[in-house]
Motif scaffolding. Structure first.
Motif, short mmCIF file in Angstrom:
data_model
loop_
_atom_site.label_atom_id
_atom_site.label_comp_id
_atom_site.label_asym_id
_atom_site.label_seq_id
_atom_site.Cartn_x
_atom_site.Cartn_y
_atom_site.Cartn_z
N UNK A 45 0.80 -1.22 0.00
CA UNK A 45 0.00 0.00 0.00
C UNK A 45 0.83 1.27 0.00
N UNK A 46 2.12 1.15 -0.28
CA UNK A 46 3.00 2.33 -0.25
C UNK A 46 2.56 3.37 -1.28
N UNK A 47 2.51 4.60 -0.84
CA UNK A 47 2.20 5.73 -1.71
C UNK A 47 3.44 6.59 -1.94
N UNK A 48 4.63 5.98 -1.77
CA UNK A 48 5.88 6.74 -1.88
C UNK A 48 6.69 6.43 -3.13
N UNK A 49 6.38 5.33 -3.84
CA UNK A 49 7.11 4.93 -5.04
C UNK A 49 6.15 4.25 -6.01
N UNK A 50 6.45 4.31 -7.30
CA UNK A 50 5.63 3.64 -8.31
C UNK A 50 6.24 2.28 -8.62
N UNK A 51 5.43 1.23 -8.51
CA UNK A 51 5.91 -0.13 -8.76
C UNK A 51 5.77 -0.54 -10.22
N UNK A 52 5.05 0.26 -11.02
CA UNK A 52 4.86 -0.05 -12.44
C UNK A 52 4.87 1.25 -13.23
N UNK A 53 5.60 1.24 -14.34
CA UNK A 53 5.62 2.38 -15.25
C UNK A 53 5.43 1.91 -16.68
N UNK A 54 5.60 2.83 -17.62
CA UNK A 54 5.31 2.52 -19.01
C UNK A 54 6.17 1.42 -19.60
N UNK A 55 7.46 1.37 -19.27
CA UNK A 55 8.33 0.36 -19.88
C UNK A 55 7.98 -1.05 -19.43
N UNK A 56 7.72 -1.24 -18.13
CA UNK A 56 7.34 -2.56 -17.65
C UNK A 56 5.95 -2.95 -18.15
N UNK A 57 5.04 -1.98 -18.20
CA UNK A 57 3.69 -2.27 -18.71
C UNK A 57 3.75 -2.68 -20.18
N UNK A 58 4.57 -2.00 -20.96
CA UNK A 58 4.71 -2.34 -22.38
C UNK A 58 5.27 -3.75 -22.54
N UNK A 59 6.25 -4.10 -21.74
CA UNK A 59 6.84 -5.44 -21.80
C UNK A 59 5.80 -6.49 -21.40
N UNK A 60 4.99 -6.19 -20.38
CA UNK A 60 3.94 -7.12 -19.96
C UNK A 60 2.94 -7.33 -21.09
N UNK A 61 2.53 -6.26 -21.75
CA UNK A 61 1.58 -6.36 -22.86
C UNK A 61 2.19 -7.18 -24.01
#
Length: 162
Positions: free
Chosen positions: A67-83
């Motif tokens: 539930x951390x609101x201090x860092x992003x665990x997913x961004x565009x590069x990882x999302x693109x790779x997942x897709x």
């Protein structure tokens, strides 16, 4: 496949658990579902990066970021790779970034909030362990479905009613 969580809840009331309503949709797909693969990590997305590199057809990654609101665990590069590797979606109990780009990627993404800061990469985290958040325990191999109405989990695969 397009899922409608209210219809699934009506058709399978004995099988579904509904997550507490705290998630927003950030991905290019507003409906997604599949077999659960879990990641437990805190402000370190090394294990998320490891998983998006693997084939994800029929799977949804469930990321317990504490539930951390201090860092992003997913961004565009990882999302693109997942897709690219066929993942159906990613549910993050934490933050995501690059939200304008995420909205253009054919991947379901549900998370708590946007945050511009990336994580540290320390290689810390666990894959395929039961995780609990939003009032539900997620077990690897069970199923998750999400749309703009909410997120639900089930021990069995659910089919949309006709």
């Amino acid at each position: 496949m397009h899922y409608v969580t209210p219809d699934l809840c009506d058709a399978y009331p004995e099988h579904v658990q509904v997550l507490d309503p705290m998630f927003s949709s950030f991905g290019g797909r507003d409906s997604f579902g599949g077999r659960i693969v879990t990641v437990k990590c805190f402000e370190d997305n090394s294990k998320v990066k490891e998983l998006v590199e693997q084939p994800g057809q029929g799977k949804v990654m469930v990321v317990d970021g504490g539930g951390s609101l201090r860092r992003a665990l997913l961004g565009d590069m990882l999302a693109q790779k997942a897709a690219q590797n066929g993942w159906e979606g990613i549910v993050v109990y934490g933050c995501v970034r690059d939200v304008d780009v995420l909205a253009q990627i054919s991947l379901g993404v549900q998370a708590l909030a946007p945050h511009p800061l990336k994580t540290d990469k320390r290689g810390i985290g666990d894959i395929d362990v039961p995780v609990t958040f939003a009032g539900v325990t997620f077990r690897p191999g069970e199923f998750i479905y999400a749309d703009n109405n909410g997120v639900i989990v089930s021990p069995i695969a659910l089919n949309m009613p006709e």
